[in-house]
Write a protein that holds these residues in place. Structure first.
Motif, mmCIF file in Angstrom:
data_model
loop_
_atom_site.group_PDB
_atom_site.id
_atom_site.type_symbol
_atom_site.label_atom_id
_atom_site.label_comp_id
_atom_site.label_asym_id
_atom_site.label_seq_id
_atom_site.Cartn_x
_atom_site.Cartn_y
_atom_site.Cartn_z
ATOM 1 N N ASP A 342 1.958 -1.866 -2.811
ATOM 2 C CA ASP A 342 1.609 -1.481 -1.441
ATOM 3 C C ASP A 342 0.112 -1.507 -1.154
ATOM 4 O O ASP A 342 -0.291 -1.740 -0.017
ATOM 5 N N VAL A 343 -0.698 -1.247 -2.152
ATOM 6 C CA VAL A 343 -2.142 -1.168 -1.944
ATOM 7 C C VAL A 343 -2.825 -2.216 -2.805
ATOM 8 O O VAL A 343 -2.863 -2.104 -4.032
ATOM 9 N N LYS A 344 -3.366 -3.219 -2.174
ATOM 10 C CA LYS A 344 -4.014 -4.306 -2.894
ATOM 11 C C LYS A 344 -5.251 -3.790 -3.626
ATOM 12 O O LYS A 344 -6.054 -3.050 -3.071
ATOM 13 N N GLY A 345 -5.370 -4.215 -4.865
ATOM 14 C CA GLY A 345 -6.541 -3.837 -5.649
ATOM 15 C C GLY A 345 -6.385 -2.570 -6.451
ATOM 16 O O GLY A 345 -7.272 -2.235 -7.240
ATOM 17 N N ARG A 567 4.726 -10.327 -2.499
ATOM 18 C CA ARG A 567 3.287 -10.566 -2.653
ATOM 19 C C ARG A 567 2.850 -11.909 -2.072
ATOM 20 O O ARG A 567 1.679 -12.088 -1.747
ATOM 21 N N HIS A 568 3.770 -12.839 -1.978
ATOM 22 C CA HIS A 568 3.411 -14.178 -1.522
ATOM 23 C C HIS A 568 3.835 -14.465 -0.083
ATOM 24 O O HIS A 568 3.757 -15.609 0.362
ATOM 25 N N LEU A 569 4.275 -13.441 0.624
ATOM 26 C CA LEU A 569 4.674 -13.650 2.012
ATOM 27 C C LEU A 569 3.492 -14.127 2.851
ATOM 28 O O LEU A 569 2.362 -13.633 2.692
ATOM 29 N N PRO A 570 3.724 -15.048 3.766
ATOM 30 C CA PRO A 570 2.634 -15.477 4.659
ATOM 31 C C PRO A 570 2.227 -14.347 5.590
ATOM 32 O O PRO A 570 3.045 -13.514 5.989
#
Length: 812
Positions: A342-345, A567-570
């Motif tokens: 949910d939270v990138k990084g 994670r790879h959704l446009p």
């Protein structure tokens, strides 16, 4: 290259290892914060007894431990070593444990770690404190030993500091800052540190830190008893810290280590003592180390009595120190590694013991810097592997406590995990109970292994009976169900198969980018294809059915596939992915009479021309709307029939009323596994994982290099010409020698590979074992041996598939 701004929370064995490994790869704009002093920060690393036993049923966990041994053996602090390689000795005091040590020896042999089985006399020669009358034998791993955890932390801090990494002691983390779904920094009691990446290595405080970004970390800190004796007269004058091997007495839930003229005693036999991360004091609040709780003598009474019986020299000593030390358990005994969904990084490296710490540091550094881990297969460790129910507080606490109790138990590979059960049941559950289903669990699902109602089928059949170990969680009914499936027709509950719906105007292009095959085909097409990582390794094998122009149904392997898709959704919203498993169900109707069962129930054409192999269509079975896919993982004519959960019972009853008069049966997972191995169908997670590519694994047919670009294509083109190992089919003539998986394979006296999955082929009349072997040994007819407990089983490489190589039964 300084790399992105990285903040590592926690400077214990994991955080220090990660800082060292990531800075060695050129990322030096790294800050490590810890609430405690350095290098003894007050977490689990600071009190860890340091025993490193590499033996594990998981290849990955053994390899993480092996790297830890290799790295720590090379480190010292001002000449003082960080690892004492005294060896590791596991002893057996019961026949059952002795057999288990043979199995464990098979694991390490399969994974490439040296180990030797010892007689009782040899055990005592290695560890003279052990009572010869109590011991039946042992397993010695010479490269095991004692990690000096605090020294290892200091050594790795020094190396990382020399490369520019900043370590901040006495900095308590108050919050992890984020904006627009990405981390931006870490707030401490001494100010905010900007960050592009935050890695939580906080150990027993991990759940508290993860909650700062809304992440539910399924981890429980549990207290584990560790005591130290006073001087033993038998060890008087010992000037070295450790000279005898670290010792495991798993029959007594105990382990031992030297400490000069005394010994340390670790105990798992006491009641589980869980705490929550919120209940653990901070370093500033605690009187001493916050990871250390008061020793409870009553809980240690049995341990001390057993110790004095096993090690008579301890009868002349007493317990002088003791702690209840906290460390982390998870629901499946694997670490929690990876990035938040949910939270990138925001990344975690949690539930990691000293045993695997340096290996995890390397794995995480590769993952962060390269975008994938090339040294280890991490699919068992990925933090996003869990289903939603597996994150519930009740589930986590119950399973973690059970794992503590069972930490040294002899566990069968099929042994159910225990409470809480049942959790997930298909719409067919009550009907299965009526037929005497014997349930095992997978992903929370109750799955029939066989049906006792089929016991009469055993009579009059020539059925192979496996040996004692393979016969556990097995019945002759399994064999009968497998044979009847090939003779008439059987219904299999396939509801536990993960199902994803991919929809939207960008769905076809999205899938084409992720998979190795061509899926943007006509409506009704079904494609077996692969997901690859950027290094060309197999992340999963899936089926993709195009049900409409902008609608696809994916048969996946688990939550990691959903996470990968998400994670790879446009970013433009043109694709939506959702898990439809809970609201749907599936029956596999398979066998030579499958069409005679199905066709009278529907006006739709289910002839070969009406629905060809690997095609799908919407239809009605009786009054039930279904999505029918002509697939078969048992190698027989038939279909996967999907419907909504509310109509599953009706579908089951409709099919069963038609199948039973034709001699049809209900069949379970035991038969399914035997049948799929006869057809050579691979199982992701067992037969192939992230470390394997399609050409090695025998699924190169699922790759279309002539289509557009897809993730892993460039790497795969480089790997294609260099196949050095192969997933290979072995057959075993002896019907009593059914192996189970993870056994070593020998060419003469040389261990050359390992078994992935195995079963008896009740149609072909042979045992089947798939194994990873050097390509030079993969030719049909090659004679080999499989190490099975204390004996060798003769096996021979066979051409595959073993059953119906012309596919005539599937295409009938």
């Amino acid at each position: 290259m300084a790399g992105p701004r990285v903040v590592i929370i926690g400077a214990g064995v994991v955080g220090a290892a990660l800082a060292d490994e990531i800075s060695a790869r050129g990322w030096t704009e790294v800050t490590v914060v810890d609430q405690g002093p350095l290098p003894a920060t007050g977490g689990s690393s600071s009190h860890a007894p340091g025993l490193v036993f590499q033996t594990n049923s998981s290849k990955t966990m053994t390899e993480l431990a092996r790297y830890t041994v290799e790295k720590l053996s090379s480190l010292d602090v001002d000449g003082e070593p960080c690892f004492l390689q005294v060896g590791g000795l596991e002893i057996a005091t019961t026949p059952e444990r002795l057999a288990e040590l043979h199995r464990r020896h098979g694991w390490i042999t399969a994974w490439g770690v040296e180990g030797r089985l010892l007689t009782a006399d040899e055990c005592v020669a290695r560890h003279p404190l052990v009572d010869r009358e109590r011991v039946l034998g042992g397993l010695l791993v010479p490269t095991d030993g004692l990690a000096k955890a605090v020294l290892a932390v200091e050594a790795q801090i020094r190396r990382a500091t020399e490369r520019g990494v900043t370590f901040l002691a006495r900095h308590e983390v108050l919050d992890v800052r984020q904006a627009d779904g990405e981390v931006t920094g870490v707030l401490t009691d001494q100010g905010e540190i900007p960050a592009d990446i935050v890695v939580c290595c906080a150990g027993i405080w991990g759940p508290k830190i993860a909650r700062m970004v809304g992440m539910n970390l399924p981890l429980t800190p549990l207290a584990h008893q560790l005591a130290w004796t006073g001087p033993l007269p038998a060890l008087a004058g010992q000037r070295e810290e450790a000279v005898r091997p670290i010792l495991r007495h798993q029959d007594g839930d105990l382990y031992y280590r030297d400490r000069f003229d005394g010994i340390g005693i670790g105990y798992y036999g006491h009641r589980p003592m869980p705490v929550t991360a919120d209940d653990i004091l901070s370093v500033d609040e605690a009187d001493g180390m916050p990871s250390v709780q008061e020793f409870t003598e009553d809980d240690f009474a049995d341990a001390w009595a057993e110790t004095r019986a096993l090690l008579p020299a301890t009868r002349e000593a007493k317990i002088e120190e003791g702690i209840n030390g906290l460390f982390s358990f998870t629901t499946d005994n694997f670490p929690l590694l990876g990035e938040s969904s949910d939270v990138k990084g925001f990344w975690v490296a949690e539930a990691v013991w000293v045993t695997h710490s340096a290996g995890v540091g390397r794995a995480m550094a590769e993952w962060l810097v390269d975008g994938f881990c090339s040294s280890f297969d991490l699919h068992e460790c990925d933090v996003n592997r869990f289903e939603p129910h597996q994150l519930s507080p009740e589930y986590v606490l119950t399973r973690d406590c059970r794992n503590f109790v069972e930490v040294y138990d002899i566990l069968h590979p099929l042994q159910p995990s225990g409470d809480p059960r049942p959790i997930r049941t298909s719409p067919f559950y009550a009907r299965q109970q009526e037929h005497g289903a014997v349930f095992l669990e997978a992903g929370g699902w109750e799955r029939p292994q066989w049906y006792e109602a089929n016991a009469p089928l055993v009579e009059g059949r020539s059925l192979a009976l496996p040996g004692d170990w393979a016969a556990r969680f097995w019945s002759p009914v399994v064999a009968a169900e497998a044979q009847v499936t090939r003779e008439t027709v059987a219904m299999y509950d396939m509801t536990a198969l993960k199902r994803l719906e991919v929809a939207g105007p960008g769905a076809a292009a999205f899938l084409e980018r992720l998979v190795t095959g061509k899926v943007a085909k006509s409506v009704g097409s079904v494609t077996y294809t692969l997901l690859l990582d950027h290094d060309g390794g197999i992340r999963s094998d899936i089926t993709v059915a195009r049900l409409a122009r902008d609608l696809f149904q994916v048969g996946a392997n688990g939550n990691l596939d959903l996470d990968w898709f998400t994670r790879h959704l446009p970013a433009d919203g043109s694709v939506q992915v959702r898990d439809i498993t809970p609201g749907t169900c599936c029956i596999g109707l398979w066998g030579p009479l499958a069409r005679k069962v199905l066709q009278p129930l529907t006006d739709d054409d289910f002839s070969d021309a009406g629905l060809k192999y690997f095609r799908a269509k919407r239809a009605y079975v009786g009054s039930v709307p279904v999505t029918a896919m002509r697939l078969s993982y048992v190698g027989e004519l038939g279909w996967e029939l999907y419907t909504t959960a509310d109509q599953g019972g009706k579908l089951w009853d409709t099919l069963w009323r038609a199948a039973e008069p034709l001699g049809g049966i209900l069949a379970g997972r035991g038969a399914f596994n035997s049948l799929r191995l006869e057809k050579g169908y691979r199982s992701f997670g067992a037969d192939m994982t992230y470390e394997h590519d399609p050409y090695e694994a025998g699924v190169g047919f699922a790759v279309r290099l002539d289509k557009g670009d897809f993730i892993g294509k460039a790497a795969l083109e480089r790997r294609r010409a260099d196949v050095r190992r192969k997933l290979t089919c072995l057959t075993i003539d002896d019907p009593g020698s059914v192996v189970m998986g993870k056994e070593p394979v020998y060419d003469g006296e040389r261990a050359v590979g390992y078994v992935t999955s195995a079963a008896y082929g009740h149609t072909i009349g042979k045992g089947i074992a798939y194994a990873w072997l050097p390509a030079g040994l993969a030719a049909a007819g090659t004679a080999l041996h499989i190490g099975y407990f204390d004996r060798r089983v003769e096996a021979v490489v066979a051409e595959e598939p073993l059953f119906d190589p012309t596919m005539s039964r599937l295409r009938g």
